[in-house]
Design an enzyme around this catalytic site. Structure first.
Site, short mmCIF file in Angstrom:
data_model
loop_
_atom_site.label_atom_id
_atom_site.label_comp_id
_atom_site.label_asym_id
_atom_site.label_seq_id
_atom_site.Cartn_x
_atom_site.Cartn_y
_atom_site.Cartn_z
NE ARG A 103 -4.03 -0.01 2.24
CZ ARG A 103 -4.88 0.39 1.30
NH1 ARG A 103 -5.19 1.45 1.19
NH2 ARG A 103 -6.05 -0.56 1.12
NE ARG A 108 -7.41 0.19 -4.42
CZ ARG A 108 -7.62 -0.96 -4.42
NH1 ARG A 108 -7.73 -1.34 -3.09
NH2 ARG A 108 -8.15 -1.62 -5.19
CB VAL A 143 -4.92 8.52 0.47
CG1 VAL A 143 -5.44 8.26 -1.19
CG2 VAL A 143 -5.57 9.58 1.00
CG ASN A 177 -14.30 11.66 0.48
OD1 ASN A 177 -14.39 11.36 -0.69
ND2 ASN A 177 -14.83 10.88 1.66
CB THR A 178 -18.51 13.86 -2.35
OG1 THR A 178 -18.34 12.74 -3.07
CG2 THR A 178 -17.89 14.92 -2.95
CG HIS A 179 -19.45 9.30 3.05
ND1 HIS A 179 -18.80 8.13 2.46
CD2 HIS A 179 -20.32 9.00 4.11
CE1 HIS A 179 -19.35 7.14 3.16
NE2 HIS A 179 -20.12 7.62 4.11
CB ALA A 187 -4.54 10.13 7.82
N GLY A 188 -8.38 9.67 8.15
CA GLY A 188 -9.16 8.48 8.41
C GLY A 188 -10.03 8.01 7.44
CG ASP A 222 -15.47 8.08 4.21
OD1 ASP A 222 -15.35 8.78 3.22
OD2 ASP A 222 -16.15 7.08 4.17
#
Ligand code: GAR
Length: 189
Positions: free
Chosen positions: A65, A91, A93, A107-109, A142-143, A145
């Site tokens: 990874r 994924r 990161v 990010n979108t969730h 780093a988590g 979402d």
């Protein structure tokens, strides 16, 4: 404002961004490149069809990874983006990527974070039985979402909803929030 968009799937939200850039709704935004973590995504295919530069940093091509994360970081940095947008990029990161794009990885969730993070935000909300879910646009750390929330909107769950019908209704809202967020960022807000 230069953005790199990362996808793992169909990229329908990405298509909304491509359309908003093309129509001038998103002023001063340039999609420098669209990248994926695997070959054969429709997100990359539709971007190439729109004349956008594309790349694949195939997760399966790397021994671990960390190596993949390094390659992805270097590839994204090569476009000198102001923001990197995870639009259905499935994924996690690592630190190297997050440090390189500290505060500029969006990010979108498809859920009201911090509820229902992860790969199945819509399915998990339905399974829990909540009556309201929604979508979130946030700065990713780093988590899974996690990170500061920029925009969020609720979507009601109907008794007749399936994962697919609910996700489609969420995506309609998600596209609007993503475009509004990018417009804000392009204006320096
Ligand atoms: C979107 O709903 C996005 O929020 C979700 O994947 C979908 C991608 O749809 N992302 C996650 O669940 C990340 N945890 P699309 O490929 O049709 O744009």
């Amino acid at each position: 404002m230069r953005i790199v968009v990362l996808v793992s799937g169909t990229g329908s939200n990405l298509q909304a961004v491509i359309d908003a850039v093309a129509s001038g709704e998103l002023e001063n935004v340039e999609i420098a490149a669209v990248g994926a973590d695997k070959h054969g995504t429709y997100g990359v295919e539709r971007s190439a069809a729109a004349g956008i530069e594309t790349f694949v940093v195939n997760f399966k091509d790397y021994a671990d990874r960390g190596d993949w994360n390094h390659a992805l970081t270097e590839k994204c940095l090569s476009y000198a983006p102001d923001y990197v947008v995870s639009s259905g990029f499935m994924r996690i990161v690592g630190e190297e990527f997050i440090n390189a794009f500290d505060g500029t990885y969006i990010n979108t969730h498809p859920a009201l974070l911090p509820s229902f993070p992860g790969a199945h935000g819509v399915r998990d909300a339905l399974a829990y039985g909540v009556k309201v879910t929604g979508c979130t646009v946030h700065i990713a750390d780093a988590g899974v979402d996690t990170g500061p929330i920029l925009r969020q909107e609720a979507v009601a769950i109907e008794d007749t909803d399936t994962e697919e019908s609910l996700h489609e209704r969420i995506k309609v809202v998600e596209r609007r929030l993503l475009i509004a967020t990018l417009a804000d960022l392009a204006q320096g807000n």
